[in-house]
Write an enzyme that holds these catalytic residues in place. Structure first.
Site, short mmCIF file in Angstrom:
data_model
loop_
_atom_site.label_atom_id
_atom_site.label_comp_id
_atom_site.label_asym_id
_atom_site.label_seq_id
_atom_site.Cartn_x
_atom_site.Cartn_y
_atom_site.Cartn_z
N SER A 187 0.85 -1.19 0.00
CA SER A 187 0.00 0.00 0.00
C SER A 187 0.89 1.23 0.00
O SER A 187 1.99 1.22 0.55
CB SER A 187 -0.89 0.01 1.24
OG SER A 187 -1.55 1.27 1.38
N TYR A 200 -1.85 -0.79 10.25
CA TYR A 200 -2.05 -1.17 8.84
C TYR A 200 -0.85 -0.75 8.00
O TYR A 200 -0.31 -1.55 7.22
CB TYR A 200 -3.33 -0.52 8.30
CG TYR A 200 -3.49 -0.67 6.81
CD1 TYR A 200 -3.90 -1.88 6.25
CD2 TYR A 200 -3.23 0.39 5.94
CE1 TYR A 200 -4.04 -2.03 4.88
CE2 TYR A 200 -3.37 0.25 4.57
CZ TYR A 200 -3.77 -0.96 4.05
OH TYR A 200 -3.89 -1.11 2.69
#
Length: 315
Positions: A187, A200
């Site tokens: 990401s 995350y």
């Protein structure tokens, strides 16, 4: 005076060289390579089968369709068996390739990998897409995460252990045949400040780092390992319903990302995301503290809106 002119000229040359080192690879990754060369890896030559985790929607489903379009048989892995069966039927109808489905919950323990290992045994797997992952429902301060111990445990297990274990299961066959592709979906959060999504972002940084070092280890065995770092994509996970220029559909994003396979080991996969990263990187060099505060402010506002929506639903 001459000596100052000499050093001044030398400094200009050094700065110009450094800029070229940044600018040319960026242009090559985002324009010259994808537009002129396209994907430099013949996916159908890697092996008979491809494995895609988190394959029932979003980026995972889009990768599954693109790989099927390239003639690869598919092993689709996700949590929901009805969704898997529906996607498998759709792909078989559309692309005429064989599919297999494996239903496992990637927040589970070692037993899920024993199940996967048994069901993929003996298959010639040429492509592995580690896409499965989970994120926060909304931005939140670390100490305020609801049911923090379980949530963080599930997040780390799903985002980190899934990648390491799937590579452990699939890569030996690739190394033995001296060909294969591993695409790990990280990401953009791994590369830019991401307060309120801290755990995350950290798990995705792990995925990116592991990809880089696996490529170094197994380049000699002709294995291509790519870390894909998407920004906003219109998926259920991102809660973005309508595609935009900055947040494309999963299908548009994956087509763009695959064009960078064999060209870039780390890639945002999509030019606007690369541009966004470049802008944030430049801001971080000039004013790092201000950049962090701006991003924190944006995510704080998203958090506040989510709390208001939740409160309105309750009342």
């Amino acid at each position: 005076m001459a000596i100052f002119d000499y050093f001044g000229g030398l400094c200009i040359v050094i700065v110009a060289v450094q800029l070229l080192r940044i600018v040319f690879p960026w242009l090559y990754e985002n324009f010259l390579g994808p537009c002129v060369l396209g994907c430099r890896v013949k996916l159908s030559a890697m092996g008979e089968w491809a494995v895609v985790t988190g394959a029932t929607e979003g980026i995972g489903k889009a990768y599954a369709n693109e790989l099927a379009k390239n003639g690869l048989k598919l092993i689709l892995i996700s949590r929901s068996l009805p969704k898997l069966e529906a996607v498998a039927k759709e792909i078989e109808t559309k692309h005429g390739v064989e599919t297999k489905v494996i239903d496992v919950d990637f927040t589970g323990g070692p037993e899920i990998y024993s199940k996967i290992e048994k069901l993929i045994f003996g298959l010639e797997i040429g492509v592995l897409v580690n896409n499965v992952g989970m994120s926060y429902s909304n931005p939140e301060y670390f100490l305020a995460i609801p049911d923090r111990q379980k949530f963080v445990g599930d997040l780390v297990t799903c985002n980190i252990l899934s990648v390491t274990e799937m590579c452990r299961l699939v890569m030996p066959g690739m190394v033995e045949r001296k060909r294969g592709v591993v695409i790990n979906i990280a990401s953009l959060a791994a590369k830019i400040p991401n307060p309120l999504l801290t755990v995350y972002a950290a798990t995705k940084a792990f995925v990116d780092k592991m990809s880089e070092d696996l490529q170094t280890e197994y380049h000699k065995d002709k294995i291509v390992v790519q870390s894909v770092l998407p920004g906003f994509v219109a998926t259920n996970m991102s809660k973005i319903k309508k595609p935009t220029w900055l947040a494309p559909s999963a299908e548009k994003y994956v087509k763009s990302a695959l064009n960078r396979l064999g060209i870039a080991g780390h890639t945002t996969g999509y030019y606007p995301h690369a541009l966004m990263k470049l802008i944030i990187d430049m801001m971080s060099i000039i004013a790092p503290a201000t950049t962090q505060r701006l991003i924190l402010s944006q995510l704080t506002n998203i958090r506040k809106r989510a709390i208001r929506r939740s409160t309105n639903k309750v009342t």
